[in-house]
Design a protein around this motif. Structure first.
Motif, PDB file in Angstrom:
ATOM      1  N   VAL A  57      10.601  36.735   9.268  1.00 38.60           N
ATOM      2  CA  VAL A  57       9.097  36.557   8.781  1.00 38.60           C
ATOM      3  C   VAL A  57       8.930  37.381   7.753  1.00 38.60           C
ATOM      4  CG1 VAL A  57       6.787  36.732   9.608  1.00 38.60           C
ATOM      5  CG2 VAL A  57       8.640  35.399  11.093  1.00 38.60           C
ATOM      6  N   GLU A  58       9.488  38.672   7.818  1.00 40.96           N
ATOM      7  CA  GLU A  58       9.064  39.681   6.963  1.00 40.96           C
ATOM      8  C   GLU A  58       9.580  39.548   5.500  1.00 40.96           C
ATOM      9  OE1 GLU A  58      10.790  43.130   8.933  1.00 40.96           O
ATOM     10  OE2 GLU A  58       9.459  43.364  10.472  1.00 40.96           O
ATOM     11  N   HIS A  59      10.620  38.505   5.394  1.00 35.51           N
ATOM     12  CA  HIS A  59      11.115  38.190   4.006  1.00 35.51           C
ATOM     13  C   HIS A  59      10.505  36.878   3.633  1.00 35.51           C
ATOM     14  CE1 HIS A  59      13.957  41.539   4.735  1.00 35.51           C
ATOM     15  NE2 HIS A  59      13.832  41.419   3.306  1.00 35.51           N
ATOM     16  N   GLY A  60       9.401  36.478   4.067  1.00 33.00           N
ATOM     17  CA  GLY A  60       8.658  35.317   3.634  1.00 33.00           C
ATOM     18  C   GLY A  60       8.948  33.876   3.983  1.00 33.00           C
ATOM     19  N   VAL A  61       9.796  33.968   5.418  1.00 35.52           N
ATOM     20  CA  VAL A  61      10.328  32.571   5.464  1.00 35.52           C
ATOM     21  C   VAL A  61       9.016  32.010   6.268  1.00 35.52           C
ATOM     22  CG1 VAL A  61      11.864  31.309   7.216  1.00 35.52           C
ATOM     23  CG2 VAL A  61      12.694  33.401   5.936  1.00 35.52           C
ATOM     24  N   ASP A  62       8.838  30.845   6.066  1.00 40.55           N
ATOM     25  CA  ASP A  62       7.821  29.939   6.621  1.00 40.55           C
ATOM     26  C   ASP A  62       7.863  29.774   7.963  1.00 40.55           C
ATOM     27  OD1 ASP A  62       5.439  28.128   7.283  1.00 40.55           O
ATOM     28  OD2 ASP A  62       6.657  26.578   6.157  1.00 40.55           O
ATOM     29  N   MET A  64      17.512  26.705   4.317  1.00 43.79           N
ATOM     30  CA  MET A  64      18.391  27.354   4.818  1.00 43.79           C
ATOM     31  C   MET A  64      18.157  28.251   5.799  1.00 43.79           C
ATOM     32  SD  MET A  64      21.156  28.356   1.981  1.00 43.79           S
ATOM     33  CE  MET A  64      22.053  27.005   1.028  1.00 43.79           C
ATOM     34  N   LEU A  65      17.035  29.124   5.389  1.00 45.75           N
ATOM     35  CA  LEU A  65      16.323  30.012   6.143  1.00 45.75           C
ATOM     36  C   LEU A  65      15.467  29.574   7.450  1.00 45.75           C
ATOM     37  CD1 LEU A  65      15.589  32.893   3.419  1.00 45.75           C
ATOM     38  CD2 LEU A  65      17.682  32.773   5.121  1.00 45.75           C
ATOM     39  N   ARG A  66      14.836  28.452   7.017  1.00 49.26           N
ATOM     40  CA  ARG A  66      14.022  27.679   8.200  1.00 49.26           C
ATOM     41  C   ARG A  66      15.158  27.364   9.255  1.00 49.26           C
ATOM     42  NH1 ARG A  66       8.863  26.466   9.322  1.00 49.26           N
ATOM     43  NH2 ARG A  66       9.169  24.395   9.097  1.00 49.26           N
ATOM     44  N   PRO A 102      14.848  37.995  18.726  1.00 49.24           N
ATOM     45  CA  PRO A 102      13.621  38.546  18.099  1.00 49.24           C
ATOM     46  C   PRO A 102      13.524  39.278  16.850  1.00 49.24           C
ATOM     47  CG  PRO A 102      14.101  39.510  20.502  1.00 49.24           C
ATOM     48  CD  PRO A 102      14.978  38.618  19.954  1.00 49.24           C
ATOM     49  N   ALA A 103      14.716  40.275  16.804  1.00 46.63           N
ATOM     50  CA  ALA A 103      14.569  41.159  15.839  1.00 46.63           C
ATOM     51  C   ALA A 103      15.047  40.072  14.621  1.00 46.63           C
ATOM     52  CB  ALA A 103      15.999  42.025  15.927  1.00 46.63           C
ATOM     53  N   ARG A 104      15.678  38.989  14.642  1.00 44.90           N
ATOM     54  CA  ARG A 104      16.122  38.018  13.555  1.00 44.90           C
ATOM     55  C   ARG A 104      14.924  37.357  13.134  1.00 44.90           C
ATOM     56  NH1 ARG A 104      21.372  35.078  13.811  1.00 44.90           N
ATOM     57  NH2 ARG A 104      22.044  37.193  13.571  1.00 44.90           N
ATOM     58  N   VAL A 105      14.016  36.945  14.163  1.00 45.25           N
ATOM     59  CA  VAL A 105      12.700  36.196  13.679  1.00 45.25           C
ATOM     60  C   VAL A 105      12.023  37.113  12.989  1.00 45.25           C
ATOM     61  CG1 VAL A 105      10.456  35.376  14.997  1.00 45.25           C
ATOM     62  CG2 VAL A 105      12.880  34.883  15.782  1.00 45.25           C
TER      63      VAL A 105
END
Length: 511
Positions: free
Chosen positions: A320-325, A299-301, A313-316
């Motif tokens: 990324v900060e929450h570990g999404v690959d 889902m997060l990918r 960019p803020a969402r990216v």
């Protein structure tokens, strides 16, 4: 990936008939039926099709509808029968004032949603102030804790009974209600606590027209969707109500919420859901009911792909900060706007001319993509970088022709992004200004033209430039059969409409 669309009101008997019809067709040697068997059955086509078993036809049918097996399909149909939500009910007035109030007060995720509808709900409640006293669904929709408490004291089972015009349970009416943007938070939270205390399920949800993913309580809390914030707003007290539900056990991996909120750059919903474990766990009770729902990580990918392609960019960074690959390529089947095309997030960022997101991902450790002249040419055009275009064209003369072949609707994507200069550059490169494409995602699908998006966005400069380049204002989009002028009028873009009206031929029979 499904090759057949789920009907609005699926029933197991219908699918059984379809499977038997497929079995008969294969046994008769029908070429199309045999080809379906060859595409989806792991054993391929047997030497003797005349002896095809019904179970083989059922398996093929299940795969065509996107399910791993016939038992998975039948389990889904049982879930849909129990949790289905017929969205057409939102457009059907009812005579009982309490039920009509519920119908008008709540989000239905249909074209009916909007402030005018909720104003009618307020007026109805003003005319019938007692309609909440004997109807727990109306009392919940109106956030009346005294009425809800009294009705529960009389019959505690009411907390989990389905009723009202949509056959929802009371807590769902509370969460989806939008009739009063000034409703006090203490009333809303008091009703929610009473219902949860009496047995209401924090993971309550319904399948919109029997289709996954479910519209849960959290979906209603966070609001938004394809009609936008004005017509499908979040609950007035979404943060407090969302926390209450999450504390009560609502699973934060809510696919419909993620979809509804991805169109705008606000990330407050993600911040709250991450605090409660978004992206972890097994997907909760709905994943157990419907195995075909995405895993939390996937889902997060999908969210990451959308954010990369739409310059969020803020969402990216948050993802990324929450570990999404962010390193692996996108692979496997996916929705049209998130295909498994083997590209990495940084490749997508570069392809869309987004140097900011590409630079961030590289700084976080993403592998730099290898050289690709066609992608470099497309990226240069989208960021209106003429020097980059000239360099690529000089070094790779065939890149322009290949770009036109692989992305014929690219000019629509550029127009939807508001890229007037990019549109002009693409036209110089030979891209057809009247090409059909999609403006919501960089995938090839013949939906509308660039001029439609100039009209929708009220971008007068872009409209003028497209008309100068030869854009045809008489072309109709392939979904709604409307001209750019009709788009401008429908989306309340008077300046765009004024520019398009003199150059658009009148429709026959319309003055």
């Amino acid at each position: 990936m499904p090759t057949l669309g789920m009907p609005d009101r699926p029933h197991l008997d219908s699918f059984r008939r379809q499977a038997r019809a497929l079995q008969r067709a294969v046994r008769a040697g029908d070429p199309e039926a045999v080809a379906r068997l060859a595409r989806h059955h792991p054993g391929g086509v047997p030497d003797d099709v005349g002896g095809l078993r019904l179970s083989a036809a059922q398996f093929v049918l299940a795969r065509e509808y996107g399910f791993a097996s016939w038992p998975r399909l039948t389990r889904y149909l049982e879930t849909a029968a129990e949790h289905g939500w017929d969205a057409r009910l939102g457009a059907r007035p009812v005579t009982d004032p309490a039920e009509e109030f519920c119908r008008l007060a709540c989000l239905t995720y249909s074209r009916e949603d909007g402030p005018a509808r909720w104003a009618r709900a307020r007026a109805l409640l003003d005319r019938h102030p007692g309609l909440t006293t004997g109807n727990i669904w109306a009392a919940a929709a109106a956030a009346r804790p005294d009425d809800v408490g009294r009705l529960l004291a009389e019959q505690p089972r009411r907390a989990v009974e389905r009723g009202g015009p949509f056959r929802w349970r009371p807590l769902y009416y509370l969460v989806y209600s939008r009739f009063d943007p000034a409703v006090p938070a203490e009333r809303v939270l008091a009703v929610a606590r009473k219902l949860l205390g009496a047995g209401a399920d924090a993971n309550e949800g319904y399948l919109f027209n029997a289709l996954p993913p479910p519209f849960t309580l959290l979906t209603g809390v966070f609001g938004h969707g394809e009609l936008g914030r004005r017509r499908q707003p979040p609950h007035p007290h979404w943060q407090a109500l969302g926390r209450l539900l999450l504390d009560a056990g609502a699973d934060p991996n809510d696919a419909q919420t993620l979809y509804n909120r991805m169109f705008e750059p606000d990330d407050s919903h993600l911040e709250l859901l991450f605090a409660y474990g978004l992206g972890t766990g097994d997907g909760g009770p709905w994943k157990r009911r419907i195995g075909e729902l995405d895993e939390p990580a996937r889902m997060l990918r999908v969210q990451l792909r959308w954010a990369v392609e739409h310059h969020q960019p803020a969402r990216v960074r948050l993802l990324v900060e929450h570990g999404v690959d962010f390193r692996s390529p996108f692979e496997g089947d996916g929705p049209a706007w998130s295909p498994g095309d083997g590209r990495t997030p940084v490749e997508l960022a570069r392809l869309n001319g987004d140097t900011e997101i590409a630079g961030y991902l590289l700084a976080q450790g993403a592998a730099p993509p290898g050289p690709d002249p066609v992608h470099e040419l497309i990226a240069g055009a989208l960021r209106a970088d003429r020097s980059a275009l000239n360099r690529v064209r000089a070094e790779h003369p065939d890149a322009v022709e290949e770009a036109r072949r692989s992305r014929p609707g690219l000019i629509v994507w550029a127009a939807a992004r508001g890229g007037s200069e990019a549109v002009a550059l693409l036209a110089e490169l030979g891209f057809d200004v009247n090409a059909y494409g999609r403006g919501d995602a960089p995938v090839e699908e013949a939906w509308e033209t660039a001029l439609h998006h100039g009209a929708a966005n009220g971008d007068v400069e872009l409209i003028r430039r497209l008309l100068d380049l030869g854009a045809d204002p008489g072309l109709r989009d392939r979904r709604f059969e409307a001209t750019p002028l009709e788009w401008a009028r429908h989306l309340h873009q008077p300046a765009a409409a004024a520019l398009l009206e003199p150059v658009t031929a009148p429709q026959p029979g319309v003055e």
